[in-house]
Design a protein around this motif. Structure first.
Motif, mmCIF file in Angstrom:
data_model
loop_
_atom_site.group_PDB
_atom_site.id
_atom_site.type_symbol
_atom_site.label_atom_id
_atom_site.label_comp_id
_atom_site.label_asym_id
_atom_site.label_seq_id
_atom_site.Cartn_x
_atom_site.Cartn_y
_atom_site.Cartn_z
ATOM 1 N N ALA A 278 0.807 -1.235 0.196
ATOM 2 C CA ALA A 278 0.054 -0.034 0.059
ATOM 3 C C ALA A 278 0.834 1.236 -0.021
ATOM 4 N N TRP A 279 2.016 1.173 0.790
ATOM 5 C CA TRP A 279 2.826 2.490 0.681
ATOM 6 C C TRP A 279 3.653 2.705 -0.683
ATOM 7 N N GLY A 280 3.936 1.447 -1.158
ATOM 8 C CA GLY A 280 4.384 1.744 -2.647
ATOM 9 C C GLY A 280 3.363 2.257 -3.670
ATOM 10 N N ALA A 281 2.156 1.659 -3.620
ATOM 11 C CA ALA A 281 1.131 2.110 -4.397
ATOM 12 C C ALA A 281 0.874 3.760 -4.264
ATOM 13 N N PHE A 282 0.940 4.067 -3.068
ATOM 14 C CA PHE A 282 0.721 5.651 -2.680
ATOM 15 C C PHE A 282 1.934 6.315 -3.273
ATOM 16 N N LEU A 283 3.076 6.067 -3.204
ATOM 17 C CA LEU A 283 4.225 6.697 -3.534
ATOM 18 C C LEU A 283 4.338 6.889 -5.035
ATOM 19 N N ASN A 284 3.993 5.358 -5.579
ATOM 20 C CA ASN A 284 4.069 5.658 -6.990
ATOM 21 C C ASN A 284 2.981 6.543 -7.689
ATOM 22 N N SER A 285 1.783 6.538 -6.641
ATOM 23 C CA SER A 285 0.823 7.263 -7.697
ATOM 24 C C SER A 285 1.137 8.904 -7.457
ATOM 25 N N LEU A 286 1.974 9.187 -6.603
ATOM 26 C CA LEU A 286 2.518 10.721 -6.296
ATOM 27 C C LEU A 286 3.274 11.016 -7.515
ATOM 28 N N LEU A 287 3.667 10.237 -8.149
ATOM 29 C CA LEU A 287 4.525 10.504 -9.394
ATOM 30 C C LEU A 287 3.657 11.150 -10.719
ATOM 31 N N ILE A 288 2.566 10.880 -10.547
ATOM 32 C CA ILE A 288 1.485 11.503 -11.640
ATOM 33 C C ILE A 288 1.564 13.171 -11.643
ATOM 34 N N PHE A 289 1.938 13.434 -10.241
ATOM 35 C CA PHE A 289 1.814 15.060 -9.974
ATOM 36 C C PHE A 289 3.228 15.671 -9.946
ATOM 37 N N SER A 290 4.455 14.678 -10.079
ATOM 38 C CA SER A 290 5.423 15.337 -9.878
ATOM 39 C C SER A 290 6.506 15.006 -11.016
ATOM 40 N N ARG A 291 7.598 16.049 -11.186
ATOM 41 C CA ARG A 291 8.559 15.924 -12.404
ATOM 42 C C ARG A 291 9.246 14.660 -12.209
ATOM 43 N N ASP A 292 9.752 14.230 -11.092
ATOM 44 C CA ASP A 292 10.261 13.115 -10.735
ATOM 45 C C ASP A 292 10.200 12.887 -9.263
ATOM 46 N N SER A 293 10.913 11.401 -8.632
ATOM 47 C CA SER A 293 10.449 11.496 -7.315
ATOM 48 C C SER A 293 11.717 11.157 -6.584
ATOM 49 N N ALA A 294 12.996 11.793 -7.130
ATOM 50 C CA ALA A 294 14.196 12.022 -6.490
ATOM 51 C C ALA A 294 13.966 12.383 -5.008
ATOM 52 N N PHE A 295 13.209 13.399 -4.718
ATOM 53 C CA PHE A 295 13.012 14.177 -3.443
ATOM 54 C C PHE A 295 12.517 13.182 -2.304
ATOM 55 N N LEU A 296 11.837 11.914 -2.820
ATOM 56 C CA LEU A 296 11.513 10.934 -1.985
ATOM 57 C C LEU A 296 12.907 10.623 -0.912
ATOM 58 N N TYR A 297 13.900 10.510 -1.585
ATOM 59 C CA TYR A 297 14.879 10.021 -1.080
ATOM 60 C C TYR A 297 15.541 10.811 0.242
ATOM 61 N N THR A 298 15.265 12.053 0.086
ATOM 62 C CA THR A 298 15.687 13.087 1.200
ATOM 63 C C THR A 298 14.600 12.967 2.310
ATOM 64 N N LEU A 299 13.430 12.929 1.679
ATOM 65 C CA LEU A 299 12.220 13.057 2.786
ATOM 66 C C LEU A 299 12.018 11.724 3.579
ATOM 67 N N LEU A 300 12.517 10.716 2.918
ATOM 68 C CA LEU A 300 11.987 9.420 3.421
ATOM 69 C C LEU A 300 12.978 8.380 3.689
ATOM 70 N N ASP A 301 14.236 8.766 3.721
ATOM 71 C CA ASP A 301 15.299 7.866 4.057
ATOM 72 C C ASP A 301 15.770 8.054 5.450
ATOM 73 N N ASP A 302 16.500 8.597 6.296
ATOM 74 C CA ASP A 302 16.760 9.038 7.460
ATOM 75 C C ASP A 302 15.644 9.381 8.242
ATOM 76 N N PRO A 303 14.942 10.286 7.832
ATOM 77 C CA PRO A 303 13.551 10.603 8.607
ATOM 78 C C PRO A 303 12.846 9.359 8.891
ATOM 79 N N LEU A 304 12.609 8.690 7.673
ATOM 80 C CA LEU A 304 11.701 7.334 7.980
ATOM 81 C C LEU A 304 12.228 6.557 9.072
ATOM 82 N N TRP A 305 13.438 6.188 8.847
ATOM 83 C CA TRP A 305 13.913 5.128 10.085
ATOM 84 C C TRP A 305 13.818 5.859 11.528
ATOM 85 N N PHE A 306 14.016 7.037 11.421
ATOM 86 C CA PHE A 306 14.165 7.694 12.882
ATOM 87 C C PHE A 306 12.611 7.886 13.471
ATOM 88 N N VAL A 307 11.883 8.287 12.827
ATOM 89 C CA VAL A 307 10.506 8.507 13.378
ATOM 90 C C VAL A 307 9.577 6.957 13.585
#
Length: 245
Positions: free
Chosen positions: A135-164
């Protein structure tokens, strides 16, 4: 596929081990008194994080399909849109997470650290990890329809994800506001269920709250993905351009 999460696990274990050997740490957190249980706690976190971050990677790779024109061809086909994003996420799990998953299961069995109330909890743990991750993957992939690319997900969801989410630290050690943020991520609840079911002999009654919230998050992610896909496709039909360049 195995070396990266294994090195991360080893680095985390030997980073926290000197601190956990103090008497005060073991008094506050009994897991710290047993190196095997500490390693199992961290390994469960590394396993769940590998599953969920594989979906972040799948969303990033999905942007390459936009550049190559494959995504445009897919949306011109009669294929179900949800099936596309779910399939892309499930493929990422198959490619990136299966090897570390097999290693974690084999290592936990060999080290005899599993403490399960009954065999059915293995199924509960597996479903609590795989279904929310998809479900997480389906949501993230659907965001791509609105964004130029999804490289920003690496910044938002790498270290912050494991920390919180409490991947490498127990949740009680985190400030309240960080725990409040972590509740919004399915990885947090998946970890609670995974560790409780496999390491703490918890049964369905013990994990009812975490499982219930995980179901709410999973359904919410699927619904959000479906809505984003419909809105994104409607926008593409108006503009006639899926590339967003």
């Amino acid at each position: 596929m195995l070396l990266w999460p294994l090195l991360t696990l080893a680095a985390t274990y030997y980073t926290v081990l000197p601190v956990m050997e103090s008497a005060t740490a073991s008094q506050r957190w009994p897991v710290a008194a047993d190196p095997r249980r500490l390693l199992a706690f961290l390994a469960a976190g590394a396993l769940a994080y590998t599953f969920f971050f594989s979906l972040v990677q799948s969303a990033w790779h999905f942007s390459f399909e936009r550049v190559s024109g494959t995504l445009e061809a897919l949306f011109l086909s009669p294929a179900n849109r949800m099936a596309l994003v779910i399939g892309n996420g499930a493929a990422a799990l198959t490619q990136n997470a299966w090897l570390f998953g097999c290693f974690a299961v084999a290592a936990a069995t060999a080290a005899d650290v599993l403490d399960v109330a009954h065999p059915g909890m293995y199924v509960v743990a597996a479903l609590a990890l795989v279904v929310p991750a998809v479900a997480w993957g389906a949501f993230l992939n659907s965001l791509l329809i609105f964004s130029r690319d999804s490289a920003f997900l690496y910044t938002l969801l790498d270290d912050p994800l494991w920390f919180v989410a409490g991947v490498r630290l127990p949740l009680f050690a985190l400030p309240v506001w960080i725990k409040a943020v972590g509740v919004a991520f399915p990885l947090t609840s998946s970890l609670v269920v995974l560790r409780g079911a496999l390491l703490d002999r918890a049964d369905l009654g013990d994990l009812a709250g975490a499982l219930g919230w995980l179901v709410v998050l999973t359904v919410g992610l699927f619904l959000a993905a479906s809505a984003l896909l419909r809105l994104g496709e409607a926008r593409v039909q108006r503009t006639g351009n899926l590339q967003v360049f």
